[in-house]
Design a protein around this motif. Sequence first.
Motif, PDB file in Angstrom:
ATOM      1  N   LEU A  49      18.105   7.099  -6.134  1.00 30.14           N
ATOM      2  CA  LEU A  49      17.494   5.777  -6.156  1.00 30.14           C
ATOM      3  C   LEU A  49      16.929   5.435  -4.781  1.00 30.14           C
ATOM      4  O   LEU A  49      15.816   4.944  -4.654  1.00 30.14           O
ATOM      5  CB  LEU A  49      18.519   4.727  -6.592  1.00 30.14           C
ATOM      6  CG  LEU A  49      17.943   3.389  -7.046  1.00 30.14           C
ATOM      7  CD1 LEU A  49      17.144   3.549  -8.326  1.00 30.14           C
ATOM      8  CD2 LEU A  49      19.045   2.362  -7.248  1.00 30.14           C
ATOM      9  N   LEU A  68      12.872   5.135  -4.453  1.00 28.14           N
ATOM     10  CA  LEU A  68      12.217   3.873  -4.093  1.00 28.14           C
ATOM     11  C   LEU A  68      11.500   4.013  -2.759  1.00 28.14           C
ATOM     12  O   LEU A  68      10.377   3.561  -2.583  1.00 28.14           O
ATOM     13  CB  LEU A  68      13.252   2.745  -4.017  1.00 28.14           C
ATOM     14  CG  LEU A  68      13.508   1.969  -5.310  1.00 28.14           C
ATOM     15  CD1 LEU A  68      14.640   0.976  -5.138  1.00 28.14           C
ATOM     16  CD2 LEU A  68      12.264   1.245  -5.770  1.00 28.14           C
ATOM     17  N   TRP A 126       8.200   5.670  -3.019  1.00 27.67           N
ATOM     18  CA  TRP A 126       7.181   4.786  -3.585  1.00 27.67           C
ATOM     19  C   TRP A 126       6.738   3.745  -2.581  1.00 27.67           C
ATOM     20  O   TRP A 126       5.574   3.351  -2.549  1.00 27.67           O
ATOM     21  CB  TRP A 126       7.697   4.126  -4.869  1.00 27.67           C
ATOM     22  CG  TRP A 126       7.491   5.021  -6.044  1.00 27.67           C
ATOM     23  CD1 TRP A 126       8.437   5.737  -6.712  1.00 27.67           C
ATOM     24  CD2 TRP A 126       6.252   5.331  -6.673  1.00 27.67           C
ATOM     25  NE1 TRP A 126       7.859   6.465  -7.714  1.00 27.67           N
ATOM     26  CE2 TRP A 126       6.526   6.229  -7.718  1.00 27.67           C
ATOM     27  CE3 TRP A 126       4.929   4.934  -6.462  1.00 27.67           C
ATOM     28  CZ2 TRP A 126       5.525   6.738  -8.547  1.00 27.67           C
ATOM     29  CZ3 TRP A 126       3.932   5.445  -7.291  1.00 27.67           C
ATOM     30  CH2 TRP A 126       4.244   6.336  -8.318  1.00 27.67           C
ATOM     31  N   VAL A 147       4.259   5.493  -0.447  1.00 28.60           N
ATOM     32  CA  VAL A 147       2.982   5.689  -1.145  1.00 28.60           C
ATOM     33  C   VAL A 147       2.239   4.358  -1.260  1.00 28.60           C
ATOM     34  O   VAL A 147       1.017   4.297  -1.089  1.00 28.60           O
ATOM     35  CB  VAL A 147       3.223   6.321  -2.534  1.00 28.60           C
ATOM     36  CG1 VAL A 147       1.943   6.339  -3.346  1.00 28.60           C
ATOM     37  CG2 VAL A 147       3.754   7.736  -2.383  1.00 28.60           C
ATOM     38  N   ALA A 148       2.995   3.265  -1.510  1.00 30.21           N
ATOM     39  CA  ALA A 148       2.365   1.943  -1.607  1.00 30.21           C
ATOM     40  C   ALA A 148       1.702   1.572  -0.289  1.00 30.21           C
ATOM     41  O   ALA A 148       0.598   1.030  -0.256  1.00 30.21           O
ATOM     42  CB  ALA A 148       3.395   0.887  -1.987  1.00 30.21           C
ATOM     43  N   GLY A 199      24.655  -1.889   7.316  1.00 31.65           N
ATOM     44  CA  GLY A 199      24.851  -1.870   5.859  1.00 31.65           C
ATOM     45  C   GLY A 199      23.673  -2.439   5.102  1.00 31.65           C
ATOM     46  O   GLY A 199      23.585  -2.317   3.891  1.00 31.65           O
ATOM     47  N   ALA A 200      22.763  -3.097   5.821  1.00 34.13           N
ATOM     48  CA  ALA A 200      21.651  -3.747   5.144  1.00 34.13           C
ATOM     49  C   ALA A 200      20.394  -2.883   5.186  1.00 34.13           C
ATOM     50  O   ALA A 200      19.285  -3.380   5.074  1.00 34.13           O
ATOM     51  CB  ALA A 200      21.387  -5.108   5.764  1.00 34.13           C
ATOM     52  N   LEU A 250      17.669  -3.436   2.720  1.00 31.68           N
ATOM     53  CA  LEU A 250      17.051  -4.760   2.836  1.00 31.68           C
ATOM     54  C   LEU A 250      15.738  -4.681   3.613  1.00 31.68           C
ATOM     55  O   LEU A 250      14.709  -5.198   3.188  1.00 31.68           O
ATOM     56  CB  LEU A 250      18.041  -5.702   3.532  1.00 31.68           C
ATOM     57  CG  LEU A 250      17.700  -7.182   3.549  1.00 31.68           C
ATOM     58  CD1 LEU A 250      17.620  -7.713   2.137  1.00 31.68           C
ATOM     59  CD2 LEU A 250      18.757  -7.951   4.324  1.00 31.68           C
ATOM     60  N   TYR A 286      12.932  -2.703   1.657  1.00 30.24           N
ATOM     61  CA  TYR A 286      12.339  -3.305   0.463  1.00 30.24           C
ATOM     62  C   TYR A 286      11.634  -4.620   0.764  1.00 30.24           C
ATOM     63  O   TYR A 286      10.667  -4.966   0.090  1.00 30.24           O
ATOM     64  CB  TYR A 286      13.388  -3.455  -0.640  1.00 30.24           C
ATOM     65  CG  TYR A 286      13.995  -2.124  -1.014  1.00 30.24           C
ATOM     66  CD1 TYR A 286      13.242  -0.954  -0.880  1.00 30.24           C
ATOM     67  CD2 TYR A 286      15.287  -2.007  -1.480  1.00 30.24           C
ATOM     68  CE1 TYR A 286      13.780   0.274  -1.194  1.00 30.24           C
ATOM     69  CE2 TYR A 286      15.834  -0.777  -1.794  1.00 30.24           C
ATOM     70  CZ  TYR A 286      15.075   0.360  -1.652  1.00 30.24           C
ATOM     71  OH  TYR A 286      15.608   1.574  -1.967  1.00 30.24           O
ATOM     72  N   VAL A 287      12.136  -5.350   1.763  1.00 32.62           N
ATOM     73  CA  VAL A 287      11.405  -6.568   2.134  1.00 32.62           C
ATOM     74  C   VAL A 287      10.036  -6.180   2.697  1.00 32.62           C
ATOM     75  O   VAL A 287       9.017  -6.780   2.347  1.00 32.62           O
ATOM     76  CB  VAL A 287      12.217  -7.429   3.135  1.00 32.62           C
ATOM     77  CG1 VAL A 287      11.349  -8.539   3.700  1.00 32.62           C
ATOM     78  CG2 VAL A 287      13.433  -8.031   2.444  1.00 32.62           C
ATOM     79  N   PHE A 314       8.395  -3.614   1.831  1.00 32.89           N
ATOM     80  CA  PHE A 314       7.655  -3.187   0.640  1.00 32.89           C
ATOM     81  C   PHE A 314       6.996  -4.389  -0.048  1.00 32.89           C
ATOM     82  O   PHE A 314       5.786  -4.372  -0.319  1.00 32.89           O
ATOM     83  CB  PHE A 314       8.626  -2.482  -0.296  1.00 32.89           C
ATOM     84  CG  PHE A 314       8.043  -2.069  -1.615  1.00 32.89           C
ATOM     85  CD1 PHE A 314       6.864  -1.350  -1.671  1.00 32.89           C
ATOM     86  CD2 PHE A 314       8.693  -2.375  -2.797  1.00 32.89           C
ATOM     87  CE1 PHE A 314       6.346  -0.948  -2.887  1.00 32.89           C
ATOM     88  CE2 PHE A 314       8.183  -1.978  -4.005  1.00 32.89           C
ATOM     89  CZ  PHE A 314       7.011  -1.275  -4.051  1.00 32.89           C
ATOM     90  N   LEU A 315       7.804  -5.444  -0.302  1.00 29.29           N
ATOM     91  CA  LEU A 315       7.264  -6.616  -0.994  1.00 29.29           C
ATOM     92  C   LEU A 315       6.134  -7.239  -0.184  1.00 29.29           C
ATOM     93  O   LEU A 315       5.083  -7.591  -0.725  1.00 29.29           O
ATOM     94  CB  LEU A 315       8.364  -7.655  -1.223  1.00 29.29           C
ATOM     95  CG  LEU A 315       9.436  -7.297  -2.245  1.00 29.29           C
ATOM     96  CD1 LEU A 315      10.381  -8.474  -2.459  1.00 29.29           C
ATOM     97  CD2 LEU A 315       8.797  -6.913  -3.571  1.00 29.29           C
ATOM     98  N   LEU A 339       3.033  -5.158  -0.480  1.00 30.40           N
ATOM     99  CA  LEU A 339       2.402  -5.303  -1.796  1.00 30.40           C
ATOM    100  C   LEU A 339       1.632  -6.605  -1.889  1.00 30.40           C
ATOM    101  O   LEU A 339       0.560  -6.667  -2.489  1.00 30.40           O
ATOM    102  CB  LEU A 339       3.466  -5.278  -2.890  1.00 30.40           C
ATOM    103  CG  LEU A 339       3.924  -3.926  -3.412  1.00 30.40           C
ATOM    104  CD1 LEU A 339       4.842  -4.123  -4.603  1.00 30.40           C
ATOM    105  CD2 LEU A 339       2.747  -3.069  -3.834  1.00 30.40           C
ATOM    106  N   TRP A 340       2.217  -7.665  -1.318  1.00 33.65           N
ATOM    107  CA  TRP A 340       1.564  -8.974  -1.437  1.00 33.65           C
ATOM    108  C   TRP A 340       0.382  -9.104  -0.497  1.00 33.65           C
ATOM    109  O   TRP A 340      -0.663  -9.631  -0.860  1.00 33.65           O
ATOM    110  CB  TRP A 340       2.585 -10.090  -1.161  1.00 33.65           C
ATOM    111  CG  TRP A 340       3.617 -10.204  -2.219  1.00 33.65           C
ATOM    112  CD1 TRP A 340       3.543  -9.712  -3.480  1.00 33.65           C
ATOM    113  CD2 TRP A 340       4.894 -10.840  -2.122  1.00 33.65           C
ATOM    114  NE1 TRP A 340       4.692  -9.995  -4.173  1.00 33.65           N
ATOM    115  CE2 TRP A 340       5.536 -10.692  -3.364  1.00 33.65           C
ATOM    116  CE3 TRP A 340       5.565 -11.526  -1.099  1.00 33.65           C
ATOM    117  CZ2 TRP A 340       6.804 -11.197  -3.613  1.00 33.65           C
ATOM    118  CZ3 TRP A 340       6.822 -12.037  -1.362  1.00 33.65           C
ATOM    119  CH2 TRP A 340       7.438 -11.873  -2.604  1.00 33.65           C
TER     120      TRP A 340
END
Lengths: 289, 330
Positions: free
Chosen positions: A222, A226, A229, A232-233, A264-265, A268, A271-272, A274-275, A278-279
């Motif tokens: 996982l 992720l 991706w 790639v994004a 441990g984050a 976080l 993926y933040v 990443f978002l 994307l936006w």
Amino acid sequence: MIDPAYVTQILINGVLMGLLYSLVALGLALIFGVMDIINFAHGDFVMLGAYLTFLIATYFLIDPTVTIALTVPLFFLLGIAVYKAIIKPVLGAEPLIQIAVTVGLLMFLRNLALAIFHAEPRGVPYTVFSTPITIGPITIPLSRAAAGAVSLAVLYIVHLLLTRTRWGIAVRATADDREAAALMGINVERVYYTTFGLGTALTALAAALIMTFSRADPYLGLLYGLLSWVIVAMGGLGGVVGVLASGLILGIIESFGMSLISAGARELFLYVTFLVVLWVRPRGLFGRR
Amino acid sequence: MVKPVALLGGKSALYSIIAIAIALALIPLVLGYNMYYVYLAAQVVLVTIMVLAWNIIGGYAGQLDLASSGYMALGGAVSGLLLAFYNVTPWLGMPLGALTAAGLAFLMGYPTFRFGVKEVWYALSTAALVVILQRVFWLIYGSTEIYMPIHRWSWYHLRFSRYEPLYYMLVVILLVTLWLNIRIKNSKLGYYLTAIGEDELAAEALGIDTRRYKLYALLIYASILGFVGGIYVNLTSIVSFRMFDPWLGIVVAVMGIIGGLGSIAGVFMAAVILRTLEEYLRSMFGATIPGIHLLIYGLLLIVVGVLKPEGFAGFLKYFRRRLARGGSGG
């Protein structure tokens, strides 16, 4: 307050991880870029590769880096087999169907690993790259440095393959326009299965490098899936250079986040980023169709 | 005047809801009020609610959302933490959980749809959302498990010494979700969503405000999950970062796809059959082969994707056709 040696250390850690992340994502970028197929199972090939590396390294009592002589060709063939069995029937299908099929593959691979190895992480007992290099206040684990160097070399080789060989020209032509490439006499089917095979083989190589400093566990899939991706994004279809730049950016962001906020984050920060990408840049930092 | 039957989406829909209600009401009796089995039945009903809620965004609107577990865990965390720390009743906590989940869905959905994040990118961003929520919860509360009050059995705390009350509450929510699915399918919203799911560009060309209707679908889906989260934490008695499980979100979407996107009967059947099969496999092989049910889901998904993209609903149609032809043709 800010210690330049500490910042340099974080930066070096980030760059070395970023190089490895680029290598992990390179196969996916190739597959997605050339075949337009959405492969959710990419990370689980890395996971499978890590277990295979562990098995071979402990069975023959050899260094995990030597196992690539076996795992890379094996994964090339595995990639072709997977392509023929389940990817080819869904080429050109709706994105949802492609996602469904490759999520199925992901669940199958991950739980096959879980069934065989249970949830315990497996690490190789030794590697030649275990001593750290110390330069003044900065310490670099040799395994990470080697992983970074090998990743960079492989990225360069793939770049050469794509730009300097007949195969590379065929691949790029097919990526641009499948029909036109077929009319020019390019064997599109062969381009597809070799691309999928190469993309899968690269995960075995990345897995061997990961095993020099980390352990195999079923949850690797996982994370690296992720992560690939995300790269790639960000990289879009900017070729090897886009993948390399995105991998480095992610590695550095992750390294600073882990050192300054909390280790441990880790996810976080990835993926933040990443978002936000994307936006803000829906076409990636380096352009995407 | 609108007839009550029409409100339910026609007579046949009314009959099937009544039939399902009676069948689900009798299940604890059939299971002999065995605590363990009733607990499992509650789990099956819970997953069925999740898949039916997913059907609105995933099945109708065609957006592969993988964050169902995230929205449910968020609602559950709101309701559960209020109960554990401030002794606030879940009757208040659950609507608050639904509101919080819907608020998050808005914060996520608005920019996502505004910037045209679609297909694989939508799926990935929702999968990332669950992991983000999990890490944020972990940063605040660490890896300790927060227990719900144990010796206060009451309707105020929604805590009981048996599982039947929670089971029946879940059944009521399931019936409401089922009703919502049928209502939406036969409404303007449903037609718009189906059009978006079929072909978003064409829907937009026909003048449908696709962003707005996708957002509506997302908000309805997140609210149902945020609401049911409160019952989920009372069922398991624990609030922890593990609730934010990216795998559960994927499994819910998988069940929705295997059931046949948008087909209420297919989705309902897929959730009930697969979740029950999962428990059976776990009790048979769980100790020796962990995750075997997911292995089988994986294979099923590949088979469905490659051979029958319409899912269970497609198989249902196929068998009905074969039966009609007397089993001669295919």
